[in-house]
Design a protein around this motif. Structure first.
Motif, PDB file in Angstrom:
ATOM      1  N   PHE A  45      13.587 -29.665 -15.537  1.00  0.00           N
ATOM      2  CA  PHE A  45      13.383 -28.515 -16.425  1.00  0.00           C
ATOM      3  C   PHE A  45      11.884 -28.268 -16.646  1.00  0.00           C
ATOM      4  CE2 PHE A  45      17.697 -29.789 -17.565  1.00  0.00           C
ATOM      5  CZ  PHE A  45      18.348 -28.568 -17.530  1.00  0.00           C
ATOM      6  N   ASP A  46      11.133 -29.349 -16.838  1.00  0.00           N
ATOM      7  CA  ASP A  46       9.683 -29.208 -17.037  1.00  0.00           C
ATOM      8  C   ASP A  46       9.040 -28.595 -15.793  1.00  0.00           C
ATOM      9  OD1 ASP A  46      10.289 -30.565 -19.361  1.00  0.00           O
ATOM     10  OD2 ASP A  46       9.421 -32.471 -18.712  1.00  0.00           O
ATOM     11  N   HIS A  47       9.516 -29.034 -14.629  1.00  0.00           N
ATOM     12  CA  HIS A  47       8.971 -28.496 -13.373  1.00  0.00           C
ATOM     13  C   HIS A  47       9.319 -27.012 -13.246  1.00  0.00           C
ATOM     14  CE1 HIS A  47       8.983 -32.801 -11.405  1.00  0.00           C
ATOM     15  NE2 HIS A  47       8.418 -32.782 -12.606  1.00  0.00           N
ATOM     16  N   ASP A  48      10.552 -26.661 -13.609  1.00  0.00           N
ATOM     17  CA  ASP A  48      10.967 -25.249 -13.551  1.00  0.00           C
ATOM     18  C   ASP A  48      10.125 -24.407 -14.517  1.00  0.00           C
ATOM     19  OD1 ASP A  48      12.858 -26.001 -11.724  1.00  0.00           O
ATOM     20  OD2 ASP A  48      14.543 -25.963 -13.135  1.00  0.00           O
ATOM     21  N   HIS A  49       9.861 -24.969 -15.708  1.00  0.00           N
ATOM     22  CA  HIS A  49       9.051 -24.239 -16.692  1.00  0.00           C
ATOM     23  C   HIS A  49       7.606 -24.068 -16.200  1.00  0.00           C
ATOM     24  CE1 HIS A  49      11.984 -25.289 -20.200  1.00  0.00           C
ATOM     25  NE2 HIS A  49      12.423 -24.322 -19.431  1.00  0.00           N
ATOM     26  N   ALA A  50       7.085 -25.081 -15.520  1.00  0.00           N
ATOM     27  CA  ALA A  50       5.722 -24.978 -14.974  1.00  0.00           C
ATOM     28  C   ALA A  50       5.682 -23.861 -13.932  1.00  0.00           C
ATOM     29  CB  ALA A  50       5.287 -26.312 -14.355  1.00  0.00           C
ATOM     30  N   ARG A  51       6.704 -23.812 -13.114  1.00  0.00           N
ATOM     31  CA  ARG A  51       6.797 -22.769 -12.084  1.00  0.00           C
ATOM     32  C   ARG A  51       6.879 -21.383 -12.762  1.00  0.00           C
ATOM     33  NH1 ARG A  51       5.540 -21.208  -7.115  1.00  0.00           N
ATOM     34  NH2 ARG A  51       5.222 -23.427  -6.909  1.00  0.00           N
ATOM     35  N   ALA A  52       7.682 -21.277 -13.820  1.00  0.00           N
ATOM     36  CA  ALA A  52       7.824 -20.001 -14.538  1.00  0.00           C
ATOM     37  C   ALA A  52       6.493 -19.584 -15.165  1.00  0.00           C
ATOM     38  CB  ALA A  52       8.908 -20.114 -15.612  1.00  0.00           C
ATOM     39  N   LEU A  53       5.778 -20.554 -15.719  1.00  0.00           N
ATOM     40  CA  LEU A  53       4.479 -20.267 -16.324  1.00  0.00           C
ATOM     41  C   LEU A  53       3.503 -19.788 -15.249  1.00  0.00           C
ATOM     42  CD1 LEU A  53       2.677 -20.358 -18.866  1.00  0.00           C
ATOM     43  CD2 LEU A  53       2.182 -22.757 -18.336  1.00  0.00           C
ATOM     44  N   PHE A  54       3.508 -20.475 -14.129  1.00  0.00           N
ATOM     45  CA  PHE A  54       2.642 -20.077 -13.012  1.00  0.00           C
ATOM     46  C   PHE A  54       2.969 -18.648 -12.559  1.00  0.00           C
ATOM     47  CE2 PHE A  54       2.201 -19.509  -8.431  1.00  0.00           C
ATOM     48  CZ  PHE A  54       0.833 -19.671  -8.294  1.00  0.00           C
ATOM     49  N   GLU A  77      10.286 -24.868 -24.635  1.00  0.00           N
ATOM     50  CA  GLU A  77      11.455 -24.120 -24.138  1.00  0.00           C
ATOM     51  C   GLU A  77      10.963 -22.930 -23.313  1.00  0.00           C
ATOM     52  OE1 GLU A  77      14.404 -25.210 -24.625  1.00  0.00           O
ATOM     53  OE2 GLU A  77      14.034 -26.697 -26.213  1.00  0.00           O
ATOM     54  N   ILE A  78      11.885 -22.277 -22.627  1.00  0.00           N
ATOM     55  CA  ILE A  78      11.503 -21.134 -21.795  1.00  0.00           C
ATOM     56  C   ILE A  78      10.927 -19.993 -22.658  1.00  0.00           C
ATOM     57  CG2 ILE A  78      13.830 -20.083 -21.673  1.00  0.00           C
ATOM     58  CD1 ILE A  78      11.241 -20.242 -18.798  1.00  0.00           C
ATOM     59  N   ASP A  79      11.438 -19.841 -23.887  1.00  0.00           N
ATOM     60  CA  ASP A  79      10.875 -18.816 -24.793  1.00  0.00           C
ATOM     61  C   ASP A  79       9.392 -19.084 -25.081  1.00  0.00           C
ATOM     62  OD1 ASP A  79      13.322 -17.679 -24.891  1.00  0.00           O
ATOM     63  OD2 ASP A  79      13.815 -18.332 -26.943  1.00  0.00           O
ATOM     64  N   ASP A  80       9.045 -20.353 -25.178  1.00  0.00           N
ATOM     65  CA  ASP A  80       7.636 -20.711 -25.398  1.00  0.00           C
ATOM     66  C   ASP A  80       6.796 -20.308 -24.185  1.00  0.00           C
ATOM     67  OD1 ASP A  80       8.324 -21.962 -27.845  1.00  0.00           O
ATOM     68  OD2 ASP A  80       8.855 -23.806 -26.777  1.00  0.00           O
TER      69      ASP A  80
END
Ligand SMILES: *Cc1c(COP(=O)(O)O)cnc(C)c1O
Length: 336
Positions: free
Chosen positions: A251-260, A319-322
C-alpha cells in the motif's frame, strides 16, 4: 498532521498494542524474556539465519555487526551515502577503531564491483585490513537489482571479505521484487532489519547471522548499553510487525506511485521515475524552493524533509486522501 518525513513516525497498530499488553516478559540480558526470544527466533527463521539478536535501534544493530565482524585496524567498504557510513555518527571509527572506506554508489544504489575491487587493500603493513563489505537495501528508496546480490557475494568470497546488509527496509525491497525476503538475505553473512519503520513497531531492530556471530553480537550489545531487561513488552510489537505488516508495505508503494503521478507534471520539480520503487518519492527543485515549499506545506499541516532534495516517505498512517491533499497543495504552491 500529514507527516511525510519518515516511516519511523508510524504509530503502533491496535494488534501491536494488544500484544504489548499481553506480553510475557523476563530479563533479556539473562536470555530469560520469552517474547524477545520468540521475536529473535521468528526473525532468524524469516530471514534464513541460525540466530538473531534484538536491539533498540538500527544504528545499534549495524554498529554491533561492524564491531562483531571487524577488529581494531580493520576496514569496511561502504557507500558514500550509506547509513552505516554517513548517518551513524561515525560509530565504527569512534567506538571500534574500524576504518571506513567509502565509495560512490551508482544511480541504482549499487556499488560497482570494479570500484569495490579497486578499494580493497593489499596485505601490506601500510594499509588497514579490508575485512568487510557493507551494502544497503533499499537504498534511498531503491531496491537493489536481484542479480546484483549473487555477483557481490561472489566478489566478496573471491576476496575473502565478509558481507553485511543494512536491510533497514529489506522487506520493502522483497515486496518490490515480489520475492521471499530470504532470496535477498541469503547472500549475506549478517543482516540488520528495522522493525520500527514501515513495519510500524514503536522501537527496535534485529540483527541476524550465524549462531557464533550472534553470540559475539550479544556481548557487543551489552557493552553498547543495548541490553534492555523486560524488553518483551516492545518485542511483542516486533513479532506483530513481522507477522502482520509485511504485506501491507505494498500500500505504501502504491501511495508513493500515486504521489509521483500526481506531482510529475509540475514543471519545477525534477523527478526521476525509476527512483520511485518502494515507499519514497524524491523531488529536486533546489535548496531555496525546497525550503519555501516545506514552509508552505507546514502551514497546511503537511510536514516533509527538505534539504538539497525533498524526500516524501509513505507509510501506514498516510491514506490515499492524504496523498491527494499533498498533491493539490504542491500544485497550488507552484502555480502561485
Ligand atoms: C533508519 C535506518 C537505519 C537506522 O535505524 P535507527 O533505528 O533509526 O537507528 C539504518 N540504515 C538505514 C538505511 C536506515 O534507513
Amino acid at each position: 498532521m500529514i507527516d511525510l518525513r519518515s516511516d519511523t513516525v508510524t504509530l503502533p497498530t491496535q494488534s501491536m498494542i494488544k500484544a504489548m499488553n499481553a506480553a510475557k516478559v523476563g530479563d533479556d540480558v539473562y536470555g530469560d524474556d520469552p517474547t524477545v526470544n520468540e521475536l529473535q527466533k521468528l526473525a532468524a527463521d524469516k530471514l534464513g539465519f541460525e540466530a538473531a539478536v534484538y536491539a533498540p535501534s538500527g544504528t545499534q544493530t549495524n554498529l554491533i555487526a561492524l564491531l562483531a565482524h571487524c577488529q581494531r585496524g580493520d576496514e569496511y567498504i561502504v557507500g558514500q551515502q550509506a547509513h552505516t557510513y554517513k548517518y551513524e555518527g561515525g560509530g565504527a571509527a569512534v567506538l571500534g577503531s574500524i576504518q571506513p572506506q567509502p565509495i560512490d554508489a551508482r544511480g541504482d544504489g549499487t556499488l560497482a564491483l570494479e570500484s569495490i575491487e579497486a578499494a580493497i587493500k593489499p596485505d601490506d603493513s601500510h594499509f588497514a585490513r579490508t575485512r568487510l563489505l557493507a551494502i544497503e537495501n533499499t537504498s534511498a528508496g531503491r531496491a537493489l537489482p536481484m542479480d546484483y546480490l549473487p555477483a557481490v557475494r561472489e566478489l566478496a568470497d573471491s576476496k575473502g571479505l565478509l558481507l553485511h546488509l543494512d536491510g533497514a527496509r529489506v522487506f520493502n525491497a522483497a515486496v518490490f521484487h515480489g520475492v521471499d525476503v530470504k532470496e535477498i538475505s541469503n547472500h549475506f553473512d549478517s543482516i540488520s532489519v528495522c522493525l520500527s519503520k514501515g513495519l510500524c513497531a514503536p522501537v527496535g531492530s534485529v540483527l541476524c547471522g550465524s549462531a557464533d556471530f550472534i553470540h559475539e553480537a550479544r556481548r557487543w550489545r551489552k557493552m553498547l548499553g543495548g541490553g534492555m531487561r523486560q524488553a518483551g513488552f516492545v518485542a511483542a510489537a516486533g513479532i506483530v510487525a513481522l507477522n502482520e505488516n509485511v504485506d501491507r508495505l505494498q500500500f505504501d508503494h502504491d501511495h508513493a506511485r500515486a504521489l509521483f503521478e500526481g506531482l510529475r507534471d509540475i514543471e519545477e520539480l525534477n523527478m526521476s521515475e525509476d527512483s520511485v520503487q518502494t515507499n519514497m518519492v524524491f523531488l529536486n527543485c533546489g535548496n531555496r524552493v525546497a525550503t519555501e515549499l516545506a514552509a508552505y506545506l507546514k502551514s497546511k499541516r503537511i510536514v516533509i524533509s527538505a534539504g538539497n532534495s525533498i524526500r516524501m516517505v509513505l507509510h501506514k498512517d498516510i491514506e490515499i486522501d492524504d496523498v491527494i491533499k499533498v498533491t493539490a497543495e504542491c500544485k497550488k504552491f507552484f502555480s502561485s
